[in-house]
Design a protein around this motif. Structure first.
Motif, short mmCIF file in Angstrom:
data_model
loop_
_atom_site.label_atom_id
_atom_site.label_comp_id
_atom_site.label_asym_id
_atom_site.label_seq_id
_atom_site.Cartn_x
_atom_site.Cartn_y
_atom_site.Cartn_z
N HIS A 390 15.06 -155.37 34.76
CA HIS A 390 16.02 -154.68 33.82
C HIS A 390 15.64 -155.27 32.42
CE1 HIS A 390 18.47 -158.18 33.66
NE2 HIS A 390 18.65 -158.50 34.72
N LEU A 391 16.23 -154.28 31.47
CA LEU A 391 16.11 -154.66 30.05
C LEU A 391 16.86 -155.90 29.72
CD1 LEU A 391 16.15 -151.01 28.81
CD2 LEU A 391 14.10 -152.92 28.59
N VAL A 399 21.06 -152.07 27.11
CA VAL A 399 21.01 -150.63 26.92
C VAL A 399 19.83 -150.11 26.97
CG1 VAL A 399 23.35 -150.80 25.89
CG2 VAL A 399 21.40 -150.68 24.62
N ALA A 400 19.94 -148.75 27.22
CA ALA A 400 18.58 -147.72 27.13
C ALA A 400 17.78 -147.88 28.31
CB ALA A 400 17.74 -148.22 25.98
N GLY A 401 18.17 -148.38 29.51
CA GLY A 401 17.24 -148.31 30.67
C GLY A 401 17.23 -147.04 31.46
N ASN A 424 7.21 -154.33 22.59
CA ASN A 424 8.62 -155.12 22.05
C ASN A 424 9.79 -154.70 23.00
OD1 ASN A 424 6.63 -156.27 20.26
ND2 ASN A 424 8.06 -155.59 18.30
N MET A 425 9.43 -154.14 24.03
CA MET A 425 10.74 -154.14 24.95
C MET A 425 10.94 -155.59 25.74
SD MET A 425 10.40 -150.25 26.82
CE MET A 425 11.10 -150.92 28.14
N VAL A 426 11.85 -155.97 25.91
CA VAL A 426 12.03 -157.65 26.87
C VAL A 426 12.63 -156.92 28.24
CG1 VAL A 426 13.15 -159.74 26.88
CG2 VAL A 426 12.19 -158.61 24.78
N VAL A 427 11.91 -157.23 29.07
CA VAL A 427 12.40 -157.22 30.47
C VAL A 427 12.32 -158.48 31.56
CG1 VAL A 427 11.50 -154.68 30.38
CG2 VAL A 427 10.13 -156.55 31.35
N THR A 428 13.07 -158.09 32.61
CA THR A 428 13.09 -159.28 33.61
C THR A 428 12.22 -158.93 34.81
OG1 THR A 428 15.01 -158.40 34.69
CG2 THR A 428 15.46 -160.04 33.15
#
Length: 513
Positions: A390-391, A399-401, A424-428
């Motif tokens: 997820h974000l 938010v924004a997923g 520059n998105m950060v996800v797991t």
């Protein structure tokens, strides 16, 4: 589940036990006593980029003569009691202000690109008990705003710009009611637009892409988090229960300046590792083989989210190691494809296909079926029901997923991210494999075509493991990705860390309090 039995200790024995435990604490801390992280130079003498964030939202909203008016959270009291709940700043407010002061308000004028901060009025009684609040001069130096005023000046300031504002966007009106006397006329205004979908979408899209300041915050928080996970792995001689694992993690987080965690930590052992959001955290570790800890430190309101699994006695059992390596392979193969343009749904499906291969090799899934048949049956949802990741940012599930929790396809029903990756998105990245009786019934017993694909005699050998999840925090870069998580996930290295901690103390000392 076994409950902890209280043990009565005499005063003398209690003193000796506490003294010995303190000695063990000092002994255990030697390898981790110097854990520290250096504040990034890029964050020193700089301000949280609030005006940039407002401009980002404005660009998505695409309105020139509007304004944003948002009130932060206030301190809430506990019902029937004179203490307060822990304060957590409203995340949209923080993104647009960088201000963590309760009961603050911001006004952003899109036509002027001007950001005004209103501090709560000074209360002399509060000063007696809590000391002096931040002054206007101090706030002007600390925050990225154009003006700072006390809240009592709001109406005078707002009237100066009111005629130039066509729409006044806000998140909701609840927080304004705390200062209803100040905002009363404004709340009745036809210009105010609350809970507007377009405004929320604009804020969400702005928060989706992290700027360099936010990324540096997350890098710093990740280093704190790495140290906490290392401390937990290293300190098993003084971790006799799941809640002591939690205490060890939180202790080291606080030592390093992380005053809160991003979410309730998941600290489970043995079969409980198969419960995805296990927060009981009370069971003893004895007679268990496996530990799963999912916990993330929060720093400057940005959180990390990392899961690690390790063997309690320092050596993976055969079955635990097999499942661990399967999940590690799921993570490695999906990680290699994480870059701008990659579709998250495709990576998620790949993780299921990798799991199918491993479960077939282990004999848990029957080899008389093809990989394609097993994939079409969706039987792996019985072992891996959640999404690949997820974000992450100001919220642990940021938010924004664009999820679709109504999706009838079980592969996607719980997938929190449904969009292409961007720089520059950060996800797991957090694949898992679980052995949970409820999951088995939910996904197998209702569908006989799935049940016949599982060899339950082989499956029984793995039930004690509970489950394995390996979770890292990933920054998508312009050319690929950067793993912000530094704590090792290599099973050989994990065994060495745990074994080294165990070797520090091999006595039979055991105190239950």
């Amino acid at each position: 589940m076994n409950s902890l039995a209280p043990v009565a200790l005499t005063s003398a024995f209690a003193y000796l036990a506490a003294k010995t435990l303190r000695g063990k604490r000092r002994e255990m801390e030697k390898p981790i006593a110097n854990l520290s992280v250096d504040l990034p130079k890029s964050l020193k003498d700089t301000k949280y980029p609030a005006k940039l964030h407002n401009a980002n939202v404005q660009n998505h909203l695409n309105e020139k003569d509007a304004a944003f008016l948002i009130c932060g959270n206030h301190v809430e009291g506990v019902k029937y009691c004179d203490i307060s709940k822990p304060f957590r700043q409203e995340r949209y407010f923080y993104y647009l202000s960088g201000v963590d002061i309760p009961n603050s308000t911001i006004l952003y004028l899109t036509s002027l690109k001007k950001l005004i901060l209103f501090l709560p009025d000074v209360n002399s009684d509060d000063i007696i008990w809590s000391g002096m609040p931040m002054s206007i001069e101090e706030a002007s130096k600390k925050f990225d705003v154009d003006e700072v005023h006390y809240l009592k000046e709001f109406n005078n300031i707002f009237r100066m710009y009111e005629n130039d504002i066509t729409k006044l966007y806000t998140t909701d009106l609840d927080n304004f009611k705390v200062n209803e006397s100040v905002f009363k006329s404004l709340l009745d205004s036809k210009k105010i637009v609350a809970k507007d979908e377009k405004f929320f979408n604009s804020m969400d899209e702005a928060r989706l892409i992290k700027d360099e300041y936010e990324i540096e915050i997350l890098r710093y928080a990740s280093k704190i988090n790495d140290n906490c996970h290392l401390a937990v792995m290293s300190a098993l001689p003084i971790e006799l229960t799941e809640y002591q694992i939690q205490a060890e993690f939180e202790y080291h987080a606080l030592r390093q300046g992380s005053r809160t965690l991003g979410y309730d930590p998941i600290c489970c052992s043995g079969p409980a590792c198969g419960t995805l959001h296990y927060v009981t955290n009370t069971e003893e570790l004895k007679e268990k083989e496996s530990v799963l800890i999912d916990s993330g430190c929060e720093w400057m309101n940005y959180t990390t989210d990392v899961t690690r699994c390790f063997p309690i006695n320092g050596k993976f059992t055969k079955e635990h190691r097999e499942i661990y390596e399967a999940v590690l392979d799921m993570q490695a193969q999906t990680m290699s494809l994480m870059k701008p343009g990659a579709r998250w749904e495709d990576l998620h499906i790949l993780s299921h296909k990798v799991l199918i291969k491993h479960l077939m090799n282990l004999g848990i899934l029957r080899n008389e079926f093809t990989e394609d048949e097993i994939f079409e049956s969706k039987v792996t949802c019985a072992f891996y029901p959640h999404g690949l990741g997820h974000l992450m940012g100001l919220d642990v599930h940021d938010v924004a997923g664009k999820p679709n929790y109504e999706d009838p396809n079980p592969y996607f029903a719980f997938l929190r991210l449904r969009r292409e990756l961007k720089a520059n998105m950060v996800v797991t990245n957090e694949p898992g494999c679980y052995f949970n009786e409820f999951l088995m019934k939910e996904f197998l017993e209702k569908y006989p075509e799935r049940t016949k694909m599982v060899n339950f005699d082989v499956l029984k050998k793995y039930m004690y493991v509970g489950g394995v999840r390996i979770e890292d925090d990933i920054l998508i870069t312009k050319d690929g990705h950067e793993n912000l998580t530094g704590i090792t996930s290599d099973p050989d290295e994990i065994e060495k860390i745990v074994s080294k901690g165990l070797s520090k103390s091999r006595s039979n000392f055991h105190v239950v309090v």
